[in-house]
Design a protein around this motif. Structure first.
Motif, mmCIF file in Angstrom:
data_model
loop_
_atom_site.group_PDB
_atom_site.id
_atom_site.type_symbol
_atom_site.label_atom_id
_atom_site.label_comp_id
_atom_site.label_asym_id
_atom_site.label_seq_id
_atom_site.Cartn_x
_atom_site.Cartn_y
_atom_site.Cartn_z
ATOM 1 N N GLN A 53 -6.380 20.349 43.148
ATOM 2 C CA GLN A 53 -5.181 20.932 42.591
ATOM 3 C C GLN A 53 -4.302 19.786 41.900
ATOM 4 O O GLN A 53 -2.980 20.045 41.544
ATOM 5 N N ASN A 54 -4.578 18.409 41.806
ATOM 6 C CA ASN A 54 -3.867 17.380 41.308
ATOM 7 C C ASN A 54 -3.397 17.796 39.814
ATOM 8 O O ASN A 54 -2.147 17.400 39.575
ATOM 9 N N ALA A 55 -4.006 18.114 38.964
ATOM 10 C CA ALA A 55 -3.657 18.644 37.840
ATOM 11 C C ALA A 55 -3.115 20.016 37.374
ATOM 12 O O ALA A 55 -2.688 20.345 36.269
ATOM 13 N N PHE A 56 -3.007 20.699 38.528
ATOM 14 C CA PHE A 56 -2.420 22.138 38.521
ATOM 15 C C PHE A 56 -1.022 22.147 38.204
ATOM 16 O O PHE A 56 0.007 21.478 38.531
ATOM 17 N N LYS A 57 -0.612 22.881 37.005
ATOM 18 C CA LYS A 57 0.646 23.017 36.487
ATOM 19 C C LYS A 57 1.623 24.099 36.622
ATOM 20 O O LYS A 57 2.734 23.937 36.286
ATOM 21 N N SER A 65 -7.242 17.649 46.541
ATOM 22 C CA SER A 65 -7.399 16.790 45.084
ATOM 23 C C SER A 65 -8.037 17.711 44.004
ATOM 24 O O SER A 65 -7.341 17.177 43.071
ATOM 25 N N ARG A 112 1.251 29.395 33.650
ATOM 26 C CA ARG A 112 0.991 28.933 32.524
ATOM 27 C C ARG A 112 -0.031 29.735 31.573
ATOM 28 O O ARG A 112 0.187 30.175 30.279
#
Length: 68
Positions: free
Chosen positions: A39-43, A37, A47
């Protein structure tokens, strides 16, 4: 995509208000679940490198202007 009528929306809203799924939501409990969880915002892995490269190029451009 489904198109809800006003009556269907009202009925679904009432059902959800009685069901209250947000009261049962607890989030991740295990270390593995928390790691996933997190890593949910991992782009993506590149980057930050792109941002650093852009900053270096901007700095170099400013230095080239001073040299000329």
């Amino acid at each position: 995509m489904r198109h809800w009528t006003a009556e269907e929306r009202a009925k679904q809203s009432a059902l959800i208000q009685n069901w209250r799924p947000w009261d049962k939501s607890t989030g991740a409990k295990t270390k593995e679940g928390k790691a996933i969880s997190a890593q949910n915002a991992f782009k993506g892995g590149w980057r930050q490198e792109y941002k650093e490269l852009a900053a270096m190029l901007k700095e170099q451009k400013g230095a080239m202007k001073l040299i000329r």
